[in-house]
Design an enzyme around this catalytic site. Structure first.
Site, PDB file in Angstrom:
ATOM      1  NE  ARG A 280      -4.236  -1.371  -0.041  1.00  0.00           N
ATOM      2  CZ  ARG A 280      -4.307  -2.376  -0.897  1.00  0.00           C
ATOM      3  NH1 ARG A 280      -3.268  -2.652  -1.681  1.00  0.00           N
ATOM      4  NH2 ARG A 280      -5.395  -3.112  -0.978  1.00  0.00           N
TER       5      ARG A 280
ATOM      6  CD  GLU B 270      -2.781   3.196  -5.784  1.00  0.00           C
ATOM      7  OE1 GLU B 270      -3.813   2.557  -6.096  1.00  0.00           O
ATOM      8  OE2 GLU B 270      -1.741   2.651  -5.375  1.00  0.00           O
TER       9      GLU B 270
ATOM     10  CG  HIS C 149      -2.718  -0.882  -7.285  1.00  0.00           C
ATOM     11  ND1 HIS C 149      -3.287  -0.142  -6.268  1.00  0.00           N
ATOM     12  CD2 HIS C 149      -2.664  -2.146  -6.811  1.00  0.00           C
ATOM     13  CE1 HIS C 149      -3.561  -0.928  -5.249  1.00  0.00           C
ATOM     14  NE2 HIS C 149      -3.196  -2.151  -5.560  1.00  0.00           N
TER      15      HIS C 149
END
Length: 574
Positions: free
Chosen positions: A260, A289, A308
């Site tokens: 994370r 993000e 990601h």
């Protein structure tokens, strides 16, 4: 977009002004599941077999709140924030939130628990994909793959500029030794790396099985050439790698993050990169993000980035979709969820073993509260006793305690196994546990469960134990079907199937009592399913338990109470 039965006027008017995809699958008298982010077809097919599936993507927070009161379950990935406002807007209808992936930092767990909403995730399906991506970033960073690729495509040929470093013999510190972290460790050892790990919750035996030494946080980061992050984002892990942590690292350390973004203080990382403390970083995740286009970490020449992609393989996406769909459907069916995040969880094989005892615990709680005068509102202290041949360490009783609390409180408040502990605490109810060790082979997890209510007046004096002076009930799982049975009330042994309803009578033990009570019930057309008698000694006091299929009228109960040998009685719904 055509209006659908799930769309309120507010939702339709807002959504028509935005460009998001909304596909409504089918509608009938089924639960409704809102899928707020793209999910693999295999998972959608499973959901469609059980429920109405409403696929609406790119919802704003306002649109999600407007829609959620019409939904029984919500499925999200990492891009949808399930806030307290979402749970409040659901009006109590939302029962399950399914997070298609591992991390649940985008779901307000406290609010979910307070509102009795189960949160489940898919913790296993993308484990290999995330570990493989971590290794891919590790090797790509060490050999400057991304930078040299970009350079060559721009027409340059700079072999000397992109000299890399070898992994062989280097020390990799894996921070977070869970499913993904341990898989990264296995693969890194295959590359000839020396692997150490830090995780306050990991067992030394498990680490040894992988060939990894557990270290303190400071020992791990100070001795590593490479650091790979694999912990969830929590209050304790937020900005774990900060200025203080970077100051303890070797000069030229290299960092990989596929966990994370928030576990790294990004400003501190940028400073460490510019100071040469961190030679390179490979980042798949970011605090925000998508990151801003001018994000200095993304633009930094010594940082390799991906958007990601940790779980982004075709195999992982299909596996996650199936895993979360099965978890959500199971939860809506009322099944115990092995992947529950905010409820008592135990492995699937243990759930199967505990299932009959879960039912027993809930029914004992429901029975105990009915024995308290005044509807149980004054209960402040309850003790649950587990008798077993297994050790306390071998028993996971969180689920049993939660279901007992559910049975105890449910008549007076909306409660389930998710919010049972929260509701109990809010109501000032103290619940303690006691273990009674038995000799013998621990084939079954438990021999019996007992529930004692202290400092409370009883509606049925015989439920007061001669030993403890407390309202006391005890039960066991019996028979081929593993059904719950009441085996003791106060100091009296009984044998009562905890199904339907029961009348408990304290009486003088004398001939004809069963016939007299049975006659009263027959005259009122109340069918008797069983009768048992528990007594201290012949011709002394006894407790008769009568199972009934219908609720007796007040007149029938009055007649039973009027039988001369009946000293007290109570009618209980089980």
């Amino acid at each position: 977009m055509a209006a659908t039965p799930l769309s309120s006027a507010l939702f339709v008017s807002v959504s028509e002004r935005r460009r998001f995809r909304c596909v409504v699958r089918s509608f009938n008298a089924k639960p409704t599941i809102l899928v707020a982010e793209k999910l693999g077809d295999a998972g959608l097919n499973l959901l469609n077999e059980f429920a109405n599936v409403d696929c609406c993507y790119d919802l704003t927070s306002e649109e999600l709140c407007a829609k959620i009161s019409l939904c029984d379950a919500l499925v999200v990935r990492s891009g949808t924030r399930v806030s307290r406002e979402v749970f409040e807007s659901s009006g109590g209808r939302l029962r399950v939130v399914g997070r298609a992936g591992v991390g649940i930092d985008n779901v307000d767990l406290t609010a979910a628990t307070e509102h009795g909403c189960l949160v489940v995730n898919a913790p296993t399906a993308n484990t290999v994909a995330a570990a493989e991506h971590g290794i891919a970033l590790l090797t790509a960073m060490a050999r400057n793959i991304a930078q040299s690729n970009a350079s060559l495509k721009s027409g340059e040929w700079e072999r000397s500029k992109y000299i890399g470093v070898s992994l062989l013999g280097k020390t990799l510190a894996v921070l977070g030794f869970g499913k993904v972290g341990s898989e990264v460790a296995r693969r890194a050892k295959g590359l000839g790396m020396n692997v150490i790990a830090h995780d306050p919750y990991a067992s030394a035996d498990r680490a040894r099985a992988v060939g990894v030494q557990l270290k303190s946080f400071d020992e791990a980061i100070s001795s590593a050439h490479f650091i790979s992050l694999h912990m969830p984002l929590t209050a304790s892990t937020s900005k774990m790698l900060n200025d203080e942590a970077f100051a303890k690292m070797k000069m030229g350390v290299r960092i990989v993050n596929v966990a994370r973004g928030g576990v790294i203080d990004e400003e501190a990382l940028l400073k460490a990169l510019n100071a040469g403390i961190v030679a390179q970083a490979a980042l798949d995740v970011f605090t925000e993000e998508p990151p801003a286009k001018d994000n200095q970490l993304v633009q930094h020449e010594n940082v390799t980035t991906t958007p990601h992609l940790g779980a982004s393989t075709a195999e992982a996406q299909e596996g996650v979709a199936i895993e979360i769909a099965e978890a959500v459907v199971g939860a809506l069916k009322g099944e115990l969820a092995a992947t529950a995040v905010n409820a008592p969880t135990v492995p699937a094989q243990v759930l199967a073993e505990l299932k009959p005892f879960v039912s027993l615990a809930e029914k004992l709680g429901r029975l105990a509260v009915q024995l308290v005068s005044g509807g149980g509102t004054g209960i402040r202290s309850v003790k649950v006793t587990y008798a077993s041949s297994r050790t306390p360490a071998e028993l996971n009783t969180r689920l049993l305690r939660a279901t007992m609390i559910k049975g105890l409180i449910e008549p007076a408040a909306t409660v389930n196994i998710v919010n049972a502990d929260f509701v109990a605490k809010r109501r000032g109810l103290s619940v303690s546990e006691e273990f009674v060790s038995l000799n013998g082979s621990p084939v079954a997890p438990l021999e019996s469960i007992g529930v004692r209510v202290a400092n409370a007046e009883s509606r049925f004096g015989s439920s007061i134990s001669d030993v403890t002076g407390e309202i006391s009930v005890e039960g066991r799982v019996k028979g081929e079907e593993g059904g719950p049975y009441l085996t003791r009330v106060g100091s009296f042994e009984v044998d009562v199937s905890l199904e339907g309803s029961v009348i408990l009578c304290r009486q003088v033990d004398q001939p004809g009592m069963i016939g007299k009570v049975g006659t009263v019930l027959a005259e009122e057309n109340v069918n008797v399913s069983f009768m048992t008698v528990g007594r201290i000694a012949p011709r002394k006091q006894a407790v008769m338990a009568i199972g009934v299929d219908e609720e007796p009228s007040k007149e029938a109960l009055r007649k039973i109470g009027g039988i001369p040998a009946v000293e007290e009685f109570v009618y209980l719904k089980l």
